[in-house]
Design an enzyme around this catalytic site. Structure first.
Site, PDB file in Angstrom:
ATOM      1  N   ASP A  41       0.869  -1.180   0.000  1.00  0.00           N
ATOM      2  CA  ASP A  41       0.000   0.000   0.000  1.00  0.00           C
ATOM      3  C   ASP A  41       0.904   1.227   0.000  1.00  0.00           C
ATOM      4  O   ASP A  41       2.136   1.115  -0.157  1.00  0.00           O
ATOM      5  CB  ASP A  41      -1.006  -0.040   1.165  1.00  0.00           C
ATOM      6  CG  ASP A  41      -0.376   0.251   2.523  1.00  0.00           C
ATOM      7  OD1 ASP A  41       0.880   0.351   2.614  1.00  0.00           O
ATOM      8  OD2 ASP A  41      -1.126   0.377   3.509  1.00  0.00           O
ATOM      9  N   CYS A  60       3.213  -3.104   4.005  1.00  0.00           N
ATOM     10  CA  CYS A  60       2.363  -1.960   4.364  1.00  0.00           C
ATOM     11  C   CYS A  60       3.051  -1.229   5.515  1.00  0.00           C
ATOM     12  O   CYS A  60       4.253  -1.412   5.726  1.00  0.00           O
ATOM     13  CB  CYS A  60       0.934  -2.384   4.686  1.00  0.00           C
ATOM     14  SG  CYS A  60       0.693  -3.393   6.156  1.00  0.00           S
ATOM     15  N   THR A 106       2.722  -1.468   8.830  1.00  0.00           N
ATOM     16  CA  THR A 106       3.152  -2.392   9.887  1.00  0.00           C
ATOM     17  C   THR A 106       3.323  -3.829   9.414  1.00  0.00           C
ATOM     18  O   THR A 106       3.924  -4.638  10.129  1.00  0.00           O
ATOM     19  CB  THR A 106       2.084  -2.431  10.993  1.00  0.00           C
ATOM     20  OG1 THR A 106       0.841  -2.863  10.398  1.00  0.00           O
ATOM     21  CG2 THR A 106       1.893  -1.065  11.642  1.00  0.00           C
ATOM     22  N   HIS A 143       9.708 -24.153   9.276  1.00  0.00           N
ATOM     23  CA  HIS A 143       8.707 -24.811  10.132  1.00  0.00           C
ATOM     24  C   HIS A 143       7.286 -24.670   9.602  1.00  0.00           C
ATOM     25  O   HIS A 143       6.496 -25.606   9.709  1.00  0.00           O
ATOM     26  CB  HIS A 143       8.739 -24.220  11.546  1.00  0.00           C
ATOM     27  CG  HIS A 143       9.994 -24.522  12.300  1.00  0.00           C
ATOM     28  ND1 HIS A 143      10.012 -24.712  13.662  1.00  0.00           N
ATOM     29  CD2 HIS A 143      11.276 -24.663  11.891  1.00  0.00           C
ATOM     30  CE1 HIS A 143      11.249 -24.958  14.066  1.00  0.00           C
ATOM     31  NE2 HIS A 143      12.037 -24.918  12.998  1.00  0.00           N
ATOM     32  N   HIS A 173       6.529 -31.087  10.899  1.00  0.00           N
ATOM     33  CA  HIS A 173       6.068 -29.792  10.385  1.00  0.00           C
ATOM     34  C   HIS A 173       4.980 -29.978   9.329  1.00  0.00           C
ATOM     35  O   HIS A 173       4.011 -29.212   9.291  1.00  0.00           O
ATOM     36  CB  HIS A 173       7.239 -28.985   9.832  1.00  0.00           C
ATOM     37  CG  HIS A 173       8.208 -28.578  10.903  1.00  0.00           C
ATOM     38  ND1 HIS A 173       7.816 -28.007  12.084  1.00  0.00           N
ATOM     39  CD2 HIS A 173       9.561 -28.689  10.987  1.00  0.00           C
ATOM     40  CE1 HIS A 173       8.863 -27.771  12.845  1.00  0.00           C
ATOM     41  NE2 HIS A 173       9.936 -28.180  12.204  1.00  0.00           N
TER      42      HIS A 173
HETATM   43  C1  RB5 Z   1      -2.072   2.628   6.423  1.00  0.00           C
HETATM   44  O1  RB5 Z   1      -2.171   3.835   7.087  1.00  0.00           O
HETATM   45  C2  RB5 Z   1      -1.808   1.512   7.419  1.00  0.00           C
HETATM   46  O2  RB5 Z   1      -2.955   1.261   8.172  1.00  0.00           O
HETATM   47  C3  RB5 Z   1      -1.354   0.253   6.697  1.00  0.00           C
HETATM   48  O3  RB5 Z   1      -0.227   0.541   5.956  1.00  0.00           O
HETATM   49  C4  RB5 Z   1      -0.998  -0.929   7.569  1.00  0.00           C
HETATM   50  O4  RB5 Z   1      -0.117  -0.583   8.574  1.00  0.00           O
HETATM   51  C5  RB5 Z   1      -2.146  -1.720   8.039  1.00  0.00           C
HETATM   52  O5  RB5 Z   1      -2.008  -2.725   8.753  1.00  0.00           O
END
Ligand code: RB5
Length: 143
Positions: free
Chosen positions: A9, A66, A68, A99, A135
């Protein structure tokens, strides 16, 4: 050489481009499903594209970036056949291939610096599944 499908994203756009350049230099075949800029967009769109491509066998491995890595991993793991792992260290990247036979790597561009993210990526794409009976048995119990 392995085929890899990658998506992001807006939060992961810059890191995705670094990963693509790195993996292309290493000789991997890369399919980039977007997004194509830092303009705000919805990460589930790209998580589904990558996850479906991996589940369909169009690529051996997928990578999702993304902010996080959390939202990407949540969405990708809804697609049957996908085992997506959010990794922030090299040990986890190696262990999840050995694993869990993870087939999608999720990274957080706002939580993991680009240098470490490339090392994690290399560990993930270079580590084979162990094929250990225990596994295989545990993975068969996922669904
Ligand atoms: C976008 O602002 C953010 O929510 C996305 O990049 C991500 O971290 C979602 O889990």
């Amino acid at each position: 050489m392995k085929k890899i499908v990658i998506g992001c994203d807006h939060g992961g756009f810059d890191l995705k481009n670094e990963i693509i350049a790195h993996l292309k230099e290493r000789g991997f075949s890369i399919t980039d499903v977007g997004c194509d800029s830092t303009a705000s967009c919805d990460y589930p769109v790209y998580a589904k594209k990558v996850a479906k491509a991996v589940a369909a066998g169009e690529a051996e491995l997928g990578i999702l970036v993304c902010g996080t890595g959390i939202g990407m991993s949540m969405v990708a793991n809804k697609v049957p056949g996908v085992r997506a792992a959010l990794c922030a260290d090299c040990f986890s990247a190696q262990a999840t291939r050995e694993h869990n036979n993870a087939n999608v790597l999720c990274l957080g561009a706002r939580t993991t610096g680009p240098g470490l993210a490339l090392m994690i990526t290399d560990k993930f794409v270079d580590t084979p599944f162990s094929n250990d009976e225990r596994h295989i048995r545990r993975i068969s119990m996922y669904n």
